[in-house]
Design a protein around this motif. Structure first.
Motif, PDB file in Angstrom:
ATOM      1  N   ALA A  91       0.839  -1.206   0.000  1.00  0.00           N
ATOM      2  CA  ALA A  91       0.000   0.000   0.000  1.00  0.00           C
ATOM      3  C   ALA A  91       0.871   1.252   0.000  1.00  0.00           C
ATOM      4  O   ALA A  91       0.570   2.230  -0.695  1.00  0.00           O
ATOM      5  N   ARG A 107       2.302   1.872  -3.538  1.00  0.00           N
ATOM      6  CA  ARG A 107       1.269   2.393  -4.449  1.00  0.00           C
ATOM      7  C   ARG A 107       0.915   3.823  -4.092  1.00  0.00           C
ATOM      8  O   ARG A 107       0.692   4.659  -4.964  1.00  0.00           O
ATOM      9  N   GLU A 108       0.873   4.121  -2.798  1.00  0.00           N
ATOM     10  CA  GLU A 108       0.530   5.464  -2.341  1.00  0.00           C
ATOM     11  C   GLU A 108       1.536   6.506  -2.828  1.00  0.00           C
ATOM     12  O   GLU A 108       1.158   7.609  -3.201  1.00  0.00           O
ATOM     13  N   ALA A 148      -4.292   3.251  -6.842  1.00  0.00           N
ATOM     14  CA  ALA A 148      -5.056   2.334  -6.001  1.00  0.00           C
ATOM     15  C   ALA A 148      -4.613   0.902  -6.278  1.00  0.00           C
ATOM     16  O   ALA A 148      -3.945   0.625  -7.283  1.00  0.00           O
ATOM     17  N   GLU A 149      -5.009  -0.003  -5.405  1.00  0.00           N
ATOM     18  CA  GLU A 149      -4.624  -1.409  -5.546  1.00  0.00           C
ATOM     19  C   GLU A 149      -5.089  -1.989  -6.879  1.00  0.00           C
ATOM     20  O   GLU A 149      -4.375  -2.760  -7.514  1.00  0.00           O
ATOM     21  N   GLU A 208      -5.267  -0.571  -9.646  1.00  0.00           N
ATOM     22  CA  GLU A 208      -4.512   0.006 -10.756  1.00  0.00           C
ATOM     23  C   GLU A 208      -3.092  -0.563 -10.857  1.00  0.00           C
ATOM     24  O   GLU A 208      -2.357  -0.231 -11.786  1.00  0.00           O
TER      25      GLU A 208
END
Length: 167
Positions: free
Chosen positions: A33, A36-37, A42-43, A45
């Protein structure tokens, strides 16, 4: 892996995306997470971000004169789907391509970064390390633009030692 400073301007986004995968260990920051952040995705994507990452890596290998590391979707095909628009600064009249939507997708931000780097003449200086266990993205600041490794102390030293031992 690289001790080099980050790529200039928006190319830092491209460099950061390519460097989410440690080829040697297999660790993928897009699996977390936090990873990605950092890229604002988002997960759901992550799969598209991985496809974009590997297409970018193939282009950066080409900048360094190397063949693609594997079969990938051509980068131009991916970037063609990015919604961009031309923005003009009211103060100085400078123009640039920008993502068409606020909070835009990683694809649109990447396309805008590539377009801007192309205009600035910095796009081909972003390369991927030639070491097959690395392929880390780095910005080549060498005067002649002939950098081959992300790190002379690690990947460059390994390559030179292999060459020496083979003699």
């Amino acid at each position: 892996m690289s001790e080099r400073s980050a790529a200039p301007g928006d190319l830092a986004l491209v460099e950061s995306l390519v460097n989410t995968l440690d080829v040697e260990s297999g660790a993928d920051a897009l699996d977390t997470a936090e990873g990605r952040e950092r890229l604002g995705i988002a997960e759901d994507e992550a799969a598209h971000a991985r496809e974009l990452r590997e297409s970018l890596r193939a282009a950066l290998l080409a900048h360094a004169g190397h063949p693609p590391h594997r079969a990938v979707t051509p980068l131009g095909d991916l970037l063609a789907a990015a919604p961009l628009l031309v923005t003009v600064d009211a103060q100085d009249g400078s123009a640039r391509l920008a993502p068409a939507e606020a909070g835009s997708s990683l694809l649109a931000r990447t396309a805008a970064a590539v377009a801007q780097a192309l205009v600035e003449g910095t796009w081909t200086r972003l390369k991927a390390c030639e070491a097959v266990t690395c392929h880390w993205a780095y910005y080549d600041r060498s005067p002649a633009g002939r950098g081959r490794w992300c790190s002379m102390q690690v990947c460059g030293a390994r390559a030179k030692m292999r060459r020496y031992r083979s003699k």
